[in-house]
Design a protein around this motif. Structure first.
Motif, PDB file in Angstrom:
ATOM      1  N   PHE A 162      15.711  17.659 -10.635  1.00  0.00           N
ATOM      2  CA  PHE A 162      14.412  18.152 -10.194  1.00  0.00           C
ATOM      3  C   PHE A 162      13.744  17.092  -9.322  1.00  0.00           C
ATOM      4  CE2 PHE A 162       9.820  18.602 -10.828  1.00  0.00           C
ATOM      5  CZ  PHE A 162       9.613  19.961 -10.673  1.00  0.00           C
ATOM      6  N   LYS A 163      13.312  17.472  -8.117  1.00  0.00           N
ATOM      7  CA  LYS A 163      12.654  16.525  -7.211  1.00  0.00           C
ATOM      8  C   LYS A 163      11.293  17.078  -6.795  1.00  0.00           C
ATOM      9  CE  LYS A 163      16.899  14.680  -5.102  1.00  0.00           C
ATOM     10  NZ  LYS A 163      17.587  14.418  -3.810  1.00  0.00           N
ATOM     11  N   ARG A 164      10.323  16.178  -6.700  1.00  0.00           N
ATOM     12  CA  ARG A 164       9.007  16.554  -6.189  1.00  0.00           C
ATOM     13  C   ARG A 164       8.387  15.348  -5.500  1.00  0.00           C
ATOM     14  NH1 ARG A 164       8.822  15.884 -11.516  1.00  0.00           N
ATOM     15  NH2 ARG A 164       7.366  14.374 -12.410  1.00  0.00           N
ATOM     16  N   THR A 165       7.614  15.591  -4.486  1.00  0.00           N
ATOM     17  CA  THR A 165       6.934  14.511  -3.769  1.00  0.00           C
ATOM     18  C   THR A 165       5.640  14.185  -4.490  1.00  0.00           C
ATOM     19  OG1 THR A 165       7.861  15.268  -1.672  1.00  0.00           O
ATOM     20  CG2 THR A 165       5.969  13.787  -1.557  1.00  0.00           C
ATOM     21  N   SER A 166       5.434  12.908  -4.776  1.00  0.00           N
ATOM     22  CA  SER A 166       4.182  12.489  -5.398  1.00  0.00           C
ATOM     23  C   SER A 166       3.025  12.920  -4.501  1.00  0.00           C
ATOM     24  CB  SER A 166       4.175  10.969  -5.577  1.00  0.00           C
ATOM     25  OG  SER A 166       3.036  10.549  -6.307  1.00  0.00           O
ATOM     26  N   PRO A 167       1.956  13.512  -5.046  1.00  0.00           N
ATOM     27  CA  PRO A 167       0.919  14.120  -4.206  1.00  0.00           C
ATOM     28  C   PRO A 167       0.060  13.143  -3.412  1.00  0.00           C
ATOM     29  CG  PRO A 167       0.317  14.241  -6.517  1.00  0.00           C
ATOM     30  CD  PRO A 167       1.728  13.755  -6.478  1.00  0.00           C
ATOM     31  N   ARG A 168       0.179  11.848  -3.679  1.00  0.00           N
ATOM     32  CA  ARG A 168      -0.591  10.858  -2.924  1.00  0.00           C
ATOM     33  C   ARG A 168       0.335   9.775  -2.382  1.00  0.00           C
ATOM     34  NH1 ARG A 168      -4.339  12.387  -6.911  1.00  0.00           N
ATOM     35  NH2 ARG A 168      -6.404  12.866  -6.063  1.00  0.00           N
ATOM     36  N   GLN A 169       0.005   9.263  -1.207  1.00  0.00           N
ATOM     37  CA  GLN A 169       0.820   8.230  -0.586  1.00  0.00           C
ATOM     38  C   GLN A 169       0.683   6.892  -1.313  1.00  0.00           C
ATOM     39  OE1 GLN A 169      -0.621   8.623   3.573  1.00  0.00           O
ATOM     40  NE2 GLN A 169       1.524   8.940   4.132  1.00  0.00           N
ATOM     41  N   MET A 170       1.744   6.086  -1.221  1.00  0.00           N
ATOM     42  CA  MET A 170       1.744   4.724  -1.743  1.00  0.00           C
ATOM     43  C   MET A 170       1.555   3.750  -0.579  1.00  0.00           C
ATOM     44  SD  MET A 170       2.181   5.506  -4.875  1.00  0.00           S
ATOM     45  CE  MET A 170       2.550   7.117  -5.568  1.00  0.00           C
ATOM     46  N   GLY A 171       1.502   2.463  -0.909  1.00  0.00           N
ATOM     47  CA  GLY A 171       1.371   1.440   0.122  1.00  0.00           C
ATOM     48  C   GLY A 171      -0.074   1.122   0.434  1.00  0.00           C
ATOM     49  N   SER A 172      -0.293   0.487   1.565  1.00  0.00           N
ATOM     50  CA  SER A 172      -1.640   0.083   1.951  1.00  0.00           C
ATOM     51  C   SER A 172      -1.730  -0.061   3.462  1.00  0.00           C
ATOM     52  CB  SER A 172      -2.003  -1.251   1.289  1.00  0.00           C
ATOM     53  OG  SER A 172      -1.096  -2.264   1.689  1.00  0.00           O
ATOM     54  N   GLY A 173      -2.945   0.064   3.985  1.00  0.00           N
ATOM     55  CA  GLY A 173      -3.170  -0.109   5.411  1.00  0.00           C
ATOM     56  C   GLY A 173      -2.305   0.825   6.240  1.00  0.00           C
ATOM     57  N   ALA A 174      -1.608   0.221   7.226  1.00  0.00           N
ATOM     58  CA  ALA A 174      -0.721   1.006   8.095  1.00  0.00           C
ATOM     59  C   ALA A 174       0.612   1.301   7.427  1.00  0.00           C
ATOM     60  CB  ALA A 174      -0.493   0.260   9.407  1.00  0.00           C
ATOM     61  N   ASN A 175       0.857   0.681   6.287  1.00  0.00           N
ATOM     62  CA  ASN A 175       2.147   0.828   5.602  1.00  0.00           C
ATOM     63  C   ASN A 175       2.035   1.838   4.448  1.00  0.00           C
ATOM     64  OD1 ASN A 175       3.140  -1.225   7.285  1.00  0.00           O
ATOM     65  ND2 ASN A 175       2.404  -2.799   5.869  1.00  0.00           N
ATOM     66  N   ARG A 176       1.682   3.046   4.788  1.00  0.00           N
ATOM     67  CA  ARG A 176       1.591   4.100   3.787  1.00  0.00           C
ATOM     68  C   ARG A 176       2.845   4.965   3.848  1.00  0.00           C
ATOM     69  NH1 ARG A 176      -4.356   6.522   2.730  1.00  0.00           N
ATOM     70  NH2 ARG A 176      -5.511   4.553   2.578  1.00  0.00           N
ATOM     71  N   TYR A 177       3.252   5.479   2.698  1.00  0.00           N
ATOM     72  CA  TYR A 177       4.491   6.253   2.653  1.00  0.00           C
ATOM     73  C   TYR A 177       4.467   7.196   1.462  1.00  0.00           C
ATOM     74  CZ  TYR A 177       5.369   2.276  -0.445  1.00  0.00           C
ATOM     75  OH  TYR A 177       5.239   1.310  -1.417  1.00  0.00           O
ATOM     76  N   TRP A 178       5.303   8.230   1.565  1.00  0.00           N
ATOM     77  CA  TRP A 178       5.446   9.208   0.488  1.00  0.00           C
ATOM     78  C   TRP A 178       6.615   8.822  -0.400  1.00  0.00           C
ATOM     79  CZ3 TRP A 178       1.499  12.390   0.003  1.00  0.00           C
ATOM     80  CH2 TRP A 178       0.772  12.754   1.139  1.00  0.00           C
ATOM     81  N   VAL A 179       6.455   9.054  -1.697  1.00  0.00           N
ATOM     82  CA  VAL A 179       7.492   8.748  -2.686  1.00  0.00           C
ATOM     83  C   VAL A 179       7.932  10.040  -3.365  1.00  0.00           C
ATOM     84  CG1 VAL A 179       7.909   7.657  -4.925  1.00  0.00           C
ATOM     85  CG2 VAL A 179       6.767   6.376  -3.110  1.00  0.00           C
ATOM     86  N   ALA A 190      14.822   9.844 -13.311  1.00  0.00           N
ATOM     87  CA  ALA A 190      15.915   9.245 -12.538  1.00  0.00           C
ATOM     88  C   ALA A 190      15.433   8.272 -11.463  1.00  0.00           C
ATOM     89  CB  ALA A 190      16.765  10.339 -11.908  1.00  0.00           C
ATOM     90  N   GLY A 191      14.149   7.952 -11.473  1.00  0.00           N
ATOM     91  CA  GLY A 191      13.622   6.979 -10.517  1.00  0.00           C
ATOM     92  C   GLY A 191      12.910   7.629  -9.351  1.00  0.00           C
ATOM     93  N   ALA A 192      11.998   6.889  -8.740  1.00  0.00           N
ATOM     94  CA  ALA A 192      11.238   7.360  -7.579  1.00  0.00           C
ATOM     95  C   ALA A 192      11.651   6.549  -6.360  1.00  0.00           C
ATOM     96  CB  ALA A 192       9.742   7.214  -7.839  1.00  0.00           C
ATOM     97  N   TYR A 193      11.697   7.215  -5.206  1.00  0.00           N
ATOM     98  CA  TYR A 193      12.185   6.567  -3.990  1.00  0.00           C
ATOM     99  C   TYR A 193      11.370   7.019  -2.784  1.00  0.00           C
ATOM    100  CZ  TYR A 193      16.225   5.954  -7.044  1.00  0.00           C
ATOM    101  OH  TYR A 193      17.031   5.648  -8.122  1.00  0.00           O
ATOM    102  N   PRO A 194      11.244   6.170  -1.744  1.00  0.00           N
ATOM    103  CA  PRO A 194      10.615   6.629  -0.502  1.00  0.00           C
ATOM    104  C   PRO A 194      11.335   7.876   0.002  1.00  0.00           C
ATOM    105  CG  PRO A 194      10.936   4.251  -0.442  1.00  0.00           C
ATOM    106  CD  PRO A 194      11.657   4.751  -1.658  1.00  0.00           C
ATOM    107  N   LYS A 195      10.570   8.843   0.473  1.00  0.00           N
ATOM    108  CA  LYS A 195      11.132  10.164   0.744  1.00  0.00           C
ATOM    109  C   LYS A 195      12.007  10.224   1.986  1.00  0.00           C
ATOM    110  CE  LYS A 195       9.873  15.029   1.063  1.00  0.00           C
ATOM    111  NZ  LYS A 195       8.786  16.014   0.982  1.00  0.00           N
ATOM    112  N   SER A 196      11.539   9.715   3.106  1.00  0.00           N
ATOM    113  CA  SER A 196      12.255   9.851   4.371  1.00  0.00           C
ATOM    114  C   SER A 196      12.577   8.479   4.949  1.00  0.00           C
ATOM    115  CB  SER A 196      11.412  10.636   5.373  1.00  0.00           C
ATOM    116  OG  SER A 196      10.273   9.874   5.745  1.00  0.00           O
ATOM    117  N   GLU A 197      13.300   8.458   6.067  1.00  0.00           N
ATOM    118  CA  GLU A 197      13.611   7.190   6.715  1.00  0.00           C
ATOM    119  C   GLU A 197      12.337   6.486   7.164  1.00  0.00           C
ATOM    120  OE1 GLU A 197      15.413   3.911   7.935  1.00  0.00           O
ATOM    121  OE2 GLU A 197      16.364   5.542   6.805  1.00  0.00           O
ATOM    122  N   ALA A 198      11.376   7.247   7.700  1.00  0.00           N
ATOM    123  CA  ALA A 198      10.095   6.655   8.092  1.00  0.00           C
ATOM    124  C   ALA A 198       9.369   6.084   6.885  1.00  0.00           C
ATOM    125  CB  ALA A 198       9.233   7.701   8.788  1.00  0.00           C
TER     126      ALA A 198
END
Length: 311
Positions: free
Chosen positions: A59-76, A99-107
């Motif tokens: 089962f996979k789902r995107t966390s509803p809020r971005q992680m990171g800070s400033g210009a370095n924000r990303y979806w997990v 099973a762990g959380a990971y950055p979603k895309s290459e960006a």
């Protein structure tokens, strides 16, 4: 022959090829609600092919809020594993593991690396408290409590033999599921949606015979809002037939909600490979209601229940 019922929670009886089916009392209502008599088709049930009917789902789902800070924000993207083992007598076990959380895309991975490649997150980019990690947890497994030793379909409780005698004709199966909807007091204009919603589970969650699963697949193709999308492959490279289920837009509090389910079915085994749900609010992705489920395994096994292994 009278309809067999459980003392507390009656169910709908099923018979092979029934064009008309009997109903039992609404689940959870007092026993004064009586079921009519019906006749069950005399049909021998196929013996189970293993100790447990087993399903393993990623089962996979995107966390509803971005992680990171400033210009370095990303979806997990969060990943969970769930497994179920059900014996023919209805006794069941459930296993679960993060099973762990990971950055979603290459960006997202690039932004994550710029953010220092954290292995854990305690706060989102906008300061909300979270508890996420790239490390899987230990997981757990145990017996399912309170299921009354039954299999479940369309809010009805069935024995193994009744599952084997579910209608193997699409029209008869639709009649049975529609009656289940009415037993559950679903409004008449929502019966088709109820029937459609019950069918994907019949393609992997219950130990139904292949011809019953085939009837479920054929019935899906005829239901309102269901479209065939041709042949495709799932995220694991497995080939199957693609279907989409589009539900009518709903407007609430001035906002428009849309919902779509994409299925991939292995038509050689008539087993579901994947089920993806996508929802939007005013055209924007609603992450809390957008999920991906990959059925890694579905079938009989003699292997005893255990903590889910990592994929």
């Amino acid at each position: 022959m009278k309809l067999a019922t459980a003392p507390a929670r009656p169910l709908i009886a099923v018979g092979a090829g029934l064009a008309a089916v009997g109903t039992a009392a609404l689940l959870g209502l007092p026993s004064v609600v009586k079921a009519p008599e019906t006749r069950l088709a005399a049909a021998a049930s196929a013996p189970p092919e293993g100790a447990y009917w087993h399903t393993r789902v990623l089962f996979k789902r995107t966390s509803p809020r971005q992680m990171g800070s400033g210009a370095n924000r990303y979806w997990v993207e969060e990943q969970d594993l769930s497994e179920e083992w059900t014996a023919p007598d209805g006794k069941a076990w459930f296993g679960y593991r993060k099973a762990g959380a990971y950055p979603k895309s290459e960006a997202d991975r690039k932004a994550w690396r710029r953010d220092g490649s954290p292995a854990k997150w305690t706060r989102t980019a906008d300061g909300q408290v979270v508890k996420l990690s790239t490390e899987p947890d230990k997981g757990h497994v145990g017996p399912v409590r309170g299921n009354n030793d039954k299999f479940f379909l369309a809010d009805q409780q069935l024995t193994y033999d009744e599952v084997q005698r579910l209608p193997a004709d699409p029209n008869a199966l639709k009649s049975w599921l529609a009656e289940a909807a009415r037993v559950s007091r679903v409004k008449e204009n929502n019966v088709d949606s109820y029937v459609t919603g019950a069918l994907p589970g019949l393609l992997y969650q219950l130990p139904a015979p292949k011809n019953v699963r085939a009837a479920a697949y054929q019935l899906l193709l005829t239901m309102p809002g269901v479209r065939s999308r041709g042949e495709t492959k799932d995220s694991m490279g497995r080939a199957g037939a693609a279907l989409s289920i589009e539900r009518p837009d709903a407007v609430q509090t001035g906002k428009t909600f849309t919902s779509k389910t994409d299925l991939i079915v292995d038509t050689s085994t008539m087993l579901l490979l994947s089920e993806n749900h996508t929802s939007t609010i005013d055209g924007k992705l609603f992450l809390n209601k957008t999920t991906t489920q990959t059925v890694l395994e579905a079938g009989w096994t003699n292997t005893a229940p255990a903590v889910p292994a990592l994929p």
